[in-house]
Each structure stands twice: as structure tokens, then as C-alpha cells.
Design an enzyme around this catalytic site. Structure first.
Site, PDB file in Angstrom:
ATOM      1  CD  GLU A  69      -1.413  -2.391   1.995  1.00  0.00           C
ATOM      2  OE1 GLU A  69      -0.191  -2.664   1.947  1.00  0.00           O
ATOM      3  OE2 GLU A  69      -2.220  -3.078   2.638  1.00  0.00           O
ATOM      4  CB  SER A 186      19.224 -41.134 -10.540  1.00  0.00           C
ATOM      5  OG  SER A 186      19.982 -40.336  -9.670  1.00  0.00           O
ATOM      6  NE  ARG A 225      22.426 -25.362  -9.940  1.00  0.00           N
ATOM      7  CZ  ARG A 225      21.999 -26.381  -9.185  1.00  0.00           C
ATOM      8  NH1 ARG A 225      22.414 -26.502  -7.939  1.00  0.00           N
ATOM      9  NH2 ARG A 225      21.162 -27.276  -9.669  1.00  0.00           N
TER      10      ARG A 225
HETATM   11  N1  LIG Z   1      13.885 -38.895  -8.489  1.00  0.00           N
HETATM   12  C1  LIG Z   1      13.916 -37.909  -7.642  1.00  0.00           C
HETATM   13  O1  LIG Z   1      13.163 -36.959  -7.765  1.00  0.00           O
HETATM   14  C2  LIG Z   1      14.910 -37.964  -6.512  1.00  0.00           C
HETATM   15  C3  LIG Z   1      15.012 -36.865  -5.646  1.00  0.00           C
HETATM   16  C4  LIG Z   1      15.946 -36.942  -4.617  1.00  0.00           C
HETATM   17  C5  LIG Z   1      16.714 -38.090  -4.472  1.00  0.00           C
HETATM   18  N2  LIG Z   1      16.609 -39.108  -5.360  1.00  0.00           N
HETATM   19  C6  LIG Z   1      17.423 -40.327  -5.228  1.00  0.00           C
HETATM   20  O2  LIG Z   1      16.983 -41.024  -4.100  1.00  0.00           O
HETATM   21  C7  LIG Z   1      18.047 -41.844  -3.633  1.00  0.00           C
HETATM   22  C8  LIG Z   1      17.993 -41.887  -2.128  1.00  0.00           C
HETATM   23  O3  LIG Z   1      16.677 -42.276  -1.755  1.00  0.00           O
HETATM   24  P1  LIG Z   1      16.350 -42.942  -0.379  1.00  0.00           P
HETATM   25  O4  LIG Z   1      14.917 -43.299  -0.421  1.00  0.00           O
HETATM   26  O5  LIG Z   1      17.355 -44.023  -0.116  1.00  0.00           O
HETATM   27  O6  LIG Z   1      16.662 -41.798   0.653  1.00  0.00           O
HETATM   28  P2  LIG Z   1      15.945 -40.442   1.149  1.00  0.00           P
HETATM   29  O7  LIG Z   1      14.489 -40.570   1.035  1.00  0.00           O
HETATM   30  O8  LIG Z   1      16.585 -39.274   0.536  1.00  0.00           O
HETATM   31  O9  LIG Z   1      16.397 -40.472   2.673  1.00  0.00           O
HETATM   32  C9  LIG Z   1      15.846 -41.450   3.493  1.00  0.00           C
HETATM   33  C10 LIG Z   1      16.386 -41.326   4.883  1.00  0.00           C
HETATM   34  O10 LIG Z   1      15.876 -40.151   5.530  1.00  0.00           O
HETATM   35  C11 LIG Z   1      15.944 -40.386   6.905  1.00  0.00           C
HETATM   36  N3  LIG Z   1      14.710 -40.001   7.575  1.00  0.00           N
HETATM   37  C12 LIG Z   1      14.638 -39.258   8.703  1.00  0.00           C
HETATM   38  N4  LIG Z   1      13.405 -39.186   9.134  1.00  0.00           N
HETATM   39  C13 LIG Z   1      12.637 -39.883   8.281  1.00  0.00           C
HETATM   40  C14 LIG Z   1      11.249 -40.171   8.254  1.00  0.00           C
HETATM   41  N5  LIG Z   1      10.421 -39.719   9.181  1.00  0.00           N
HETATM   42  N6  LIG Z   1      10.795 -40.940   7.239  1.00  0.00           N
HETATM   43  C15 LIG Z   1      11.628 -41.405   6.285  1.00  0.00           C
HETATM   44  N7  LIG Z   1      12.950 -41.155   6.273  1.00  0.00           N
HETATM   45  C16 LIG Z   1      13.455 -40.412   7.270  1.00  0.00           C
HETATM   46  C17 LIG Z   1      16.141 -41.891   7.105  1.00  0.00           C
HETATM   47  O11 LIG Z   1      17.477 -42.128   7.521  1.00  0.00           O
HETATM   48  P3  LIG Z   1      17.776 -42.100   9.105  1.00  0.00           P
HETATM   49  O12 LIG Z   1      16.860 -43.099   9.714  1.00  0.00           O
HETATM   50  O13 LIG Z   1      19.204 -42.428   9.232  1.00  0.00           O
HETATM   51  O14 LIG Z   1      17.443 -40.717   9.522  1.00  0.00           O
HETATM   52  C18 LIG Z   1      15.936 -42.470   5.735  1.00  0.00           C
HETATM   53  O15 LIG Z   1      16.660 -43.623   5.497  1.00  0.00           O
HETATM   54  C19 LIG Z   1      19.318 -41.237  -4.151  1.00  0.00           C
HETATM   55  O16 LIG Z   1      19.944 -42.171  -4.981  1.00  0.00           O
HETATM   56  C20 LIG Z   1      18.853 -40.036  -4.955  1.00  0.00           C
HETATM   57  O17 LIG Z   1      19.571 -39.928  -6.178  1.00  0.00           O
HETATM   58  C21 LIG Z   1      15.711 -39.065  -6.354  1.00  0.00           C
END
Ligand SMILES: NC(=O)c1ccc[n+]([C@@H]2O[C@H](COP(=O)([O-])OP(=O)(O)OC[C@H]3O[C@@H](n4cnc5c(N)ncnc54)[C@H](OP(=O)(O)O)[C@@H]3O)[C@@H](O)[C@H]2O)c1
Length: 393
Positions: A69, A186, A225
Site C-alpha cells: 500500500e 540417476s 542457482r
Molecule cells: N527422483 C527424484 O526426484 C529424486 C530426488 C531426490 C533423491 N533421489 C534419489 O533417491 C536416492 C535416495 O533415496 P532414499 O529413499 O534411499 O533416501 P531419502 O528418502 O533421501 O532419505 C531417506 C532417509 O531419511 C531419513 N529419515 C529421517 N526421518 C525420516 C522419516 N520420518 N521418514 C523417512 N525417512 C526419514 C532416514 O534415515 P535415518 O533413519 O538415518 O534418519 C531415511 O533412510 C538417491 O539415490 C537419490 O539420487 C531421487
């Protein structure tokens, strides 16, 4: 205050929707004004009939800067008494970092104020309307613009009304619903245009939330970025505040596995790691990792409670919008917990095969009636990829 629908406007008010639409457009000139709402204002001479000239326009660029405003008043070529101000949000009535906008409008001699949404901030919440009316200014609420005005500030409304930020979850997948090859490779499923679109999602949020496994696997920077945003010189100036205050980077790391040398920690800007209360929570005072403790989610696996993390980001950091950019595990948990307000999926026209990794880590759905349903909000082509925006049903 009089509430009016577009169909109830008389001949003298026929141009009001056009002025309010313009005010909404002005408010959207910035990606974010967080923690403040995005607000636009158009001041029109006289009763704002068709043909009445626009005297001044303005919008709010962010905390600490003038509200919409006073900007519109300062930009006005002349301020005829009896003019009408169109504001996307109820003018404020409190002195914060700037003075009350209701007083500025009264002093400027505005006779009418037309708003598109009421301010949920307890410091305002009808107080702005009351102050204007007490000074003899007529106030109108254009109800048909309320959805558009609230959408502009869905994070701000969410933080004030639900005590947690609006959550957007972004995922990228192949045509067959895979996010990576079986070996985890990926980079990159989607094209450059989709990745630059993700930069805009980052520019709109106040915190980017990821899971520790994504950090360990990819070492992402999770930064904003500027070069990839594709802004012109004017947009760069308007968004200066946002660009110099990039979103907070948040890692959910229940067991304290985040390394001090991870890019998400070392890049300029703030990084916060949430760990499970009672877990490996000893952090050197000199550590660059800001650690916060969160309670257990109470599920079979001990992990930080997502609702607590969101509530803490709203309360301690005034985050209006959060972008979840995580893997299948964390994204799946957010969706299962019913904490995703908007899901954005980029679909690359590629097939990664059935050995590839699935989009979401969700199990235990045995009946079709248990399926988590979404409503498609929009569908668009971004470069070679498809962007689907969905809302939970
Ligand atoms: N396609 C896409 O859009 C995309 C985007 C991002 C990543 N990625 C890929 O995803 C892969 C990793 O995936 P990911 O599923 O293994 O890992 P993530 O979802 O990135 O991380 C999972 C970790 O988060 C922690 N976490 C903490 N609190 C949580 C909760 N309440 N619920 C769930 N997790 C929790 C847990 O580890 P703790 O128990 O140790 O805390 C869990 O193992 C990578 O290779 C990456 O390249 C893909």
C-alpha cells in the site's frame, strides 16, 4: 465491510475485477516475500469505474521493505481524495518493521478499500478493516478473488492457520515410474528445462528438505542457482531479497550420519540437520552443522517425526513453504503421513525397466480402496518432459 461476488457488482463497480486481477498479478512479481505474505495494491481514481485512471501500483518485495500500500501511494502520480485501493490482503493495522498500512491509506485520502482476503495474522485479523471503517473508509471484500489471493500466500496462510508450512514434494521419474537404475545411477533423468523449473520451485520455498540417504548417495548442494532461473534484469531486481536469502537446507538425519564436509553443509547459506532426540546428538561446538533434536515419529523404525520438523520450521524459522526434494523413502513417508499439500512429478519420456528403483517407498497397500488418491491440478510440457502438479484428494 460488504462482501460482494462479481455477479453482484453494479455498473460503477464493473471494472473492479480487472483492478483486483492486476493487484494479484503485481503481488506475484516476487517468488516469495517470506516470512511476510506477497501483496499487491492498485489505487484507482474515483469509484474505480471503467475509464477511471490507475493512480499508483505497488507490491511487497519482502520483510523489512515497505508494504504494497505505501509503495502504491508513493508511486501515485497524484492522489485524488475519493480514490479506491484494491489490495490482495487486508491492510495491516500494527507497527512492525514498517508502519500500519490502514493508517497510510487513511492519510492518503482513500475513500474505498477493496480486499481479496482477510489477514490470518492475529495481530491484524479484522483489525485493519476495523481501523479503516472507523476512519470512514468503505471496505469491500471481493469474494470471488479469495481463492487466488490465498493461493498467492498458501504458505503464509498454512503457517498462521495450521502452525506448519505448506509442503510441496517434487519427484522426477521415467515413463515407467522409475527414479534410477538398479545400481542407483540417476543423473539426469529429466532434461535441463525441468531442472531449471525445479530452481523456480526452490526460489518459491523457504526451506528445502531432504533425506540423509540422498545426501550420502549424491552429495547435492541444494542451492538456488540464479543463472538457471532465467530471470530478466527487472525480475532480478524485484527478487534481490530472495536471491540474497536463499532457502534453508534441511537434512533429516535421525542417527547423525551427516558429514561436515557434505556440500549441503559447506555451501553458503544455512543448513540444519534434524536428529532423533537421544540419538548420537553430541556435536562439536565448532561444527558447521546446526543440529536440532526432534521426537520419534512413533513408527516401527525410529526416525524423526515429520510433523515436529515442520512445526519447528514454522515456529523457529517462520518458514511458509517447504520443498521436499528427497528419495523414495522420505518422500513416501511425507505422503503416507498426509503432510504433502502439493506433489509435483516430472516425467521423462524414457523407460528405465523393471529393475529400476520405484518412485516411492510405500508398502502395505492391499486393497485398491487403500490407494492414496490425488487430483491433477495441471499438466504441462517442460522441455522434453511432462510436469504434473497434483493435490491430495
Ligand atoms: N527422483 C527424484 O526426484 C529424486 C530426488 C531426490 C533423491 N533421489 C534419489 O533417491 C536416492 C535416495 O533415496 P532414499 O529413499 O534411499 O533416501 P531419502 O528418502 O533421501 O532419505 C531417506 C532417509 O531419511 C531419513 N529419515 C529421517 N526421518 C525420516 C522419516 N520420518 N521418514 C523417512 N525417512 C526419514 C532416514 O534415515 P535415518 O533413519 O538415518 O534418519 C531415511 O533412510 C538417491 O539415490 C537419490 O539420487 C531421487
Amino acid at each position: 465491510m460488504q462482501t460482494l461476488r462479481n455477479t453482484e457488482l453494479d455498473a460503477l463497480q464493473a471494472a473492479w475485477p480487472q483492478h483486483m486481477q492486476r493487484a494479484i498479478q503485481l503481488a506475484a512479481s516476487v517468488f516469495s516475500a517470506a516470512p511476510n505474505p506477497r501483496v499487491g495494491c492498485v489505487i484507482v481514481g474515483g469509484n474505480a469505474e471503467a475509464g477511471d485512471s490507475v493512480l499508483g501500483e505497488g507490491w511487497h518485495q519482502g520483510a523489512g521493505l515497505p508494504h504494497a500500500e505505501p509503495v502504491a501511494i508513493a508511486n501515485a502520480i497524484r492522489l485524488a481524495a475519493g480514490s479506491t485501493a484494491f489490495v490482495t490482503l487486508e491492510p495491516c493495522c500494527h507497527t512492525g518493521r514498517t508502519g500500519p498500512c490502514s493508517s497510510a491509506l487513511i492519510e492518503a485520502g482513500v475513500s474505498r478499500v477493496v480486499i481479496a482476503s482477510k489477514d490470518p495474522n492475529p495481530k491484524v485479523s479484522g483489525g485493519g478493516i476495523a481501523a479503516l471503517e472507523a476512519a470512514g473508509v468503505e471496505v469491500f471484500f471481493l469474494q470471488d478473488f479469495e481463492d487466488g489471493a490465498r493461493r498467492l500466500n498458501r504458505g503464509f496462510f498454512s503457517r498462521l492457520e495450521r502452525r506448519r508450512p505448506f509442503v510441496r514434494c517434487k519427484l522426477a521419474m521415467s515413463l515407467d515410474g522409475r527414479t534410477a537404475l538398479a545400481n542407483g545411477e540417476s543423473k539426469w533423468i529429466t532434461g535441463a528445462e525441468a531442472r531449471s523449473d525445479v530452481q523456480r520451485l526452490r526460489a518459491e520455498c523457504d526451506a528445502i528438505v531432504t533425506g540423509i540417504e540422498t545426501v550420502l548417495a549424491d552429495d547435492p548442494a541444494m542451492t538456488l542457482r540464479q543463472a538457471e532461473l532465467g530471470l530478466n534484469a527487472q525480475q532480478l531486481v524485484w527478487n534481490e531479497l530472495r536471491l540474497s536469502n536463499p532457502p534453508l537446507r534441511v537434512v533429516l538425519d535421525s542417527r547423525g550420519r551427516l558429514s561436515e564436509t557434505a556440500k549441503i553443509v559447506t555451501e553458503p547459506g544455512r543448513c540444519i540437520a534434524y536428529r532423533l532426540d537421544g540419538a548420537n546428538s553430541s556435536v562439536e561446538a565448532s561444527s558447521p552443522i546446526a543440529v536440532r533434536l526432534a521426537p520419534n515419529s512413533g513408527e516401527s523404525v525410529s526416525r524423526v517425526s515429520l510433523l515436529s520438523v515442520l512445526e519447528s520450521l514454522a515456529e523457529l524459522d517462520e518458514c511458509n513453504e517447504v520443498l521436499v526434494e528427497a528419495g523414495a523413502t522420505l518422500s513416501g513417508s511425507f505422503i503416507e503421513a498426509g503432510l504433502v499439500d502439493e506433489l509435483i512429478v516430472y516425467i521423462a519420456p524414457k523407460l528405465l525397466g523393471s529393475d529400476g528403483r520405484p518412485l516411492l517407498g510405500m508398502s502395505g497397500l492391499n486393497e485398491l480402496s487403500d490407494a492414496i488418491e490425488f487430483k491433477v491440478e495441471s499438466l504441462e510440457q517442460v522441455g522434453a518432459d511432462i510436469k504434473v502438479t497434483l493435490r491430495p484428494r
